[in-house]
Design an enzyme around this catalytic site. Structure first.
Site, short mmCIF file in Angstrom:
data_model
loop_
_atom_site.label_atom_id
_atom_site.label_comp_id
_atom_site.label_asym_id
_atom_site.label_seq_id
_atom_site.Cartn_x
_atom_site.Cartn_y
_atom_site.Cartn_z
N LYS A 64 -4.72 0.08 19.39
CA LYS A 64 -3.38 0.90 19.04
C LYS A 64 -2.80 0.74 20.42
CE LYS A 64 -4.04 5.33 20.15
NZ LYS A 64 -3.47 5.53 21.42
N THR A 65 -3.60 0.90 21.49
CA THR A 65 -2.73 0.48 22.66
C THR A 65 -2.52 -1.09 23.26
OG1 THR A 65 -4.33 2.21 24.00
CG2 THR A 65 -2.84 0.86 25.17
N ASP A 252 3.01 7.25 21.69
CA ASP A 252 1.90 7.10 21.38
C ASP A 252 1.14 7.90 20.49
OD1 ASP A 252 -0.63 6.12 21.47
OD2 ASP A 252 -0.60 5.67 23.53
N GLU A 253 0.03 8.05 20.02
CA GLU A 253 -0.10 9.15 19.61
C GLU A 253 0.82 10.41 19.27
OE1 GLU A 253 -3.74 9.75 19.92
OE2 GLU A 253 -3.84 8.64 21.36
N GLN A 328 -6.88 12.01 13.43
CA GLN A 328 -7.12 12.22 14.70
C GLN A 328 -6.33 13.30 15.18
OE1 GLN A 328 -8.87 9.80 16.96
NE2 GLN A 328 -8.09 7.62 16.00
N ARG A 674 -16.57 8.02 18.18
CA ARG A 674 -16.29 7.97 19.85
C ARG A 674 -17.75 6.88 20.49
NH1 ARG A 674 -12.34 8.15 20.68
NH2 ARG A 674 -11.70 8.53 18.38
#
Length: 856
Positions: A64-65, A252-253, A328, A674
């Protein structure tokens, strides 16, 4: 075969432009800019879809980044906007720095002129400094951290003669922070919520707190957005300026946004022509004459899930792109609203939703386990992570007799990984609760394994650093009372509590800052000569330092202040073991200021940046909570403590019901994803919680993992189940030898289990544990999914008990009047052991544990 064309047939095609649909044009289109190379089809679609609202549902490890930064690069390279016309919002300064760095690599040069790439708070703070006078502030206002906020609230409680032990300032700070996260000014706080603190004084204290902030020329983190929203609402011309300035908005997020952040974005994302006032406390109709609230919702106004603050009817929206993952969203406890992302298509009609499902981080078995787990949540938009790499190793589930054995087993596993050449930096232990860390720390010290605790004290939170910063803050803003009070007698100047109290009284009466009160008091005889002289000298020093600020580099000024104030000398004379380290920290503080242009820029950075410093270069095991692990990744991840009551957290289930359970499940999904190569889950049958041993059962989340992707293993840390680890039978196996005849419910259940399933592997078992956990005892278990029916019945929430009573008798009785810090006053209507069902006056009927309430 290409047929040649006579020259006379192509006279109308310019020689500098390939024919539409021609070979050269198609070839050029297929190549595209370099920064687009390597993107998968979904990523490329997210980058190239520049018109209208776009929601990119980006699962863990799906890049995504990269999508977000490539999208900015594409906007710039296509000439769709200049750098200053792009608003790009992140949640951490670290993420903002990483985006700028990646953009520089993509475009081949450093990214300049992107002033609106940063966190919500940094961008909100920048806007507020430009329009500070509209918030009754000066442009050099101070941003308070939590510690200063609590100290200020303590002063207000004392002024109102409120017992701060009965009504702690930190509790009030949490309430105010929650109100600000929801975009509520003091006048907009519901009376029921304001009544939960200090017998109804919560709202008044909030108003007094805001008034005091204005006098101090200060704001807290919540104000950085709250005041933005108020200014935008009351000054439509200013809002229109920013709406016209930002041609593209990227977030973002997005799943972690709270209500205030949502409202701020919604205001800026509307086309300037559609701007209307934002009215707190009611819904504005799309058609003002209709008076129909539902029509406002249907037309795109703020969702009704955000009570108290709603946005005007939505007009055309800008090119807004929100990137997030509803699976998330794990920060509900600090105000994040997962509904913001779930309602995106409703809030932005015609929005395009693009799912990024190809994971570039984890192996197939890990992704399958994480996807199967999160699929049990109902509140999600839905996506399935996949990988084109190998399946890798299965997720392992290991049971241990107690938490000490769990720590030993994980220690053995880590040493084994070390022998196989794995780096400790690629190993992490993710716990649900911080108290789980102690046993791992003890074990690692014994083994000599280096480790780091992520989330410990940070550099800028150390006492000596906070003192030094307080001096610099007073130089920058003389009205910063909290900073002045912190260092007025540090080092010792003979200015005790009585002197400070006198300054406070004088400041309140005249409604001026403490510094100005001190300047006035030293001209009178109210203070003793020695104290008056010390205070006068301090004021003179600050006046001199403030004058030097204009002609001296801020790094040199900081060193001058530390030396002339006597603060450096104080630690040089200190004989404690940590004095030398504190002096080194002060030197590091001065060095850290070099990269900033001026003192105000540095102090702004300190207020907003909360990233952990140092330690990353050392090879050590990372130990942290699941919440702290968000955004990180490791080759090997250990997930201990997957037991009912611990994970999912019993307190979360009691307070939030199904919503809490779903957030806990998202936390498990985050923990699993993770891991790049190995994910190892552990649970213990016995765990010591706050000094008391408790018997536990495996987490319901283990039932929700797919059998095909999970392997059951035995603990390497000791006794495992019934002595199979080499330690022999437990001394608790022969409890009947004591001749006890307990009649407690727990003892009776243990006896019934022993009689019913007494022919376990140890001829009597441990109160039935062999039967309850048989399928976890060996890696040869044929059916992983079968243990749930053997261990316990299905557990549900909302309307039914989450866990059976332990037999504990509550001290409360039916009809007792009680008080809960979150829900307020209520009446006990049902009792089951230590679980109470309470009809609260304002919050309705809730089920809570009796330890969280007290008699009213």
């Amino acid at each position: 075969m290409i047929r040649m064309t006579e020259p006379s047939k192509i006279t109308n095609v310019p020689d500098h432009q390939p024919a539409a649909g021609g070979i050269a044009a198609r070839a050029r289109a297929s190549v595209g800019p370099k920064y687009l190379s390597g993107l998968n089809p979904e990523q490329r679609e997210a980058v190239e879809t520049l018109n209208g609202p776009v929601l990119v549902l980006a699962g863990a490890g799906t890049g995504k980044t990269r999508v977000l930064t490539t999208r900015i690069a594409h906007i710039l390279s296509q000439g769709r906007a200049r750098p200053a016309e792009i608003l790009s919002v992140t949640f951490t300064n670290k993420a903002a720095r990483e985006m700028k760095h990646r953009l520089g690599q993509m475009l081949g040069h450093a990214v300049e002129g992107m002033p609106w790439l940063g966190t919500f708070h940094s961008i909100g703070g920048r806007i507020l400094r430009v329009h500070a006078e509209l918030a009754q502030l000066k442009s050099n206002f101070t941003v308070l951290d939590v510690d200063d906020q609590v100290r200020l609230l303590k002063q207000l409680l004392q002024a109102e003669n409120i017992d701060d032990k009965r009504w702690p300032a930190r509790m009030l700070a949490g309430l105010i922070d929650g109100w600000k996260n929801r975009g509520l000014m003091p006048s907009q706080v519901p009376s029921g919520e304001a009544a939960v603190f200090a017998n109804g004084k919560g709202g008044k204290l909030y108003a007094s707190y805001q008034e005091r902030l204005k006098i101090l020329n200060a704001a807290d983190f919540g104000d950085l957005l709250l005041e933005n929203i108020r200014i935008f609402r009351e000054q439509p011309d200013i809002l229109r300026q920013y709406q016209q300035r930002f041609k593209f908005i990227l977030v973002d997020e997005y799943q972690d946004t709270n209500v205030a952040q949502y409202l701020w974005l919604r205001l800026l994302s509307q086309a300037p022509a559609s701007t209307k006032a934002v009215i707190p406390g009611r819904v504005e109709d799309a058609n003002p004459e209709s008076g129909d609230e539902s029509s406002a919702r249907d037309s795109g106004s703020a969702p009704s899930a955000h009570p108290g603050m709603t946005v005007a009817a939505a007009g055309p929206t800008k090119n807004i792109c929100c990137v997030g993952d509803d699976d998330q969203s794990i920060y509900g406890w600090r105000g994040a609203e997962v509904d913001n992302i779930l309602r995106f298509e409703h809030d932005f009609p015609g929005a395009k939703v693009i799912r990024l499902e190809r994971n570039y981080r984890s192996t197939g078995h890990i992704l399958a386990a994480a996807s199967h787990l999160i699929a049990h949540n109902e509140g999600r938009l839905g996506k399935t992570l996949r990988t084109e790499d190998q399946d890798g190793e299965k997720v392992t589930v290991t049971g241990s007799w107690d938490s000490e054995e769990e720590a030993r087993g994980i220690g053995e596993e880590i040493e084994q990984l070390q022998r196989q050449g794995e780096k400790l930096n690629e190993i992490a232990i993710l716990v649900r609760a911080s108290y789980q860390m102690r046993e791992f720390e003890d074990r690692f010290v014994t083994l000599g394994l280096p480790y780091r605790v992520i989330g410990g004290p940070r550099f800028y939170e150390r006492a000596e650093i906070r003192d030094a910063l307080a001096y610099l803050r007073v130089i920058n803003s003389p009205a910063d009372d909290l900073a002045f009070e912190r260092i007025v007698n540090t080092p010792k100047r003979g200015l005790g509590d009585a002197t400070v109290q006198m300054l406070h009284d004088h400041a309140r009466k005249r409604r001026i800052p403490l510094f100005e009160a001190a300047r006035a008091v030293v001209e009178t005889d109210e203070l003793k000569p020695k104290a008056r002289g010390s205070l006068r000298d301090l004021i003179t020093q600050f006046d001199r330092w403030r004058a030097q600020r204009e002609v001296t580099a801020h790094t040199d000024l900081a060193q001058i202040v530390l030396d002339e104030s006597g603060y450096t000398e104080m630690w040089q004379k200190d004989r404690s073991a940590d004095a030398a380290g504190r002096l080194e920290n002060l030197k590091e503080l001065v060095r850290s200021m070099e990269e900033f242009e001026n003192l105000q820029g540095f102090l702004e950075h300190i207020s907003l940046v909360m990233d952990r410093d140092g330690g990353a270069e050392d090879d050590a095991v990372s130990l942290m909570t699941l919440h702290s692990a968000k955004g990180l990744e490791f080759d090997n991840v250990f997930l201990p403590g997957w037991e009912e009551g611990l994970f999912p957290s019993q307190r979360t289930l009691d307070e939030q019901g199904r919503a809490g359970l779903e957030e806990e499940r998202r936390l498990g999904h985050v923990g699993l994803t993770r891991a790049r190569r190995r994910a190892m889950i552990y649970f213990a049958t016995n765990r010591r919680i706050h000094g008391t041993w408790s018997t536990t059962i495996p987490s319901r989340f283990l039932d929700e993992l797919p059998a095909a992707n999970v392997e059951i293993t035995e603990s390497k840390g000791g006794s495992a189940w019934g002595g199979t680890g080499g330690y022999g039978a437990s001394r608790f196996d022969d409890m009947e030898a004591f001749g006890s005849s307990y009649s407690t419910p727990g003892w009776q259940r243990a006896q019934a289990n022993r009689n019913r399933g007494g022919q376990g592997r140890n001829g009597g078992g441990r109160g039935g544990f062999e039967e309850e956990t048989a399928s976890f005892s060996s890696s040869s278990s044929p059916d992983f999914g079968s243990f749930s029916s053997r261990r316990r019945g299905p557990l549900t929430i909302e309307g039914e008990l989450v866990a059976k009573s332990t037999g504990t008798t509550s001290e409360f009785s039916l009809e007792d009047r009680v008080f809960h810090q979150k829900f307020g006053y209520g009446r006990v209507t049902k009792i089951d052991g230590n679980k109470l069902t309470i009809a609260f006056d304002k919050a309705g009927e809730k089920k809570v544990v009796d330890s969280f309430v007290q008699r009213a």
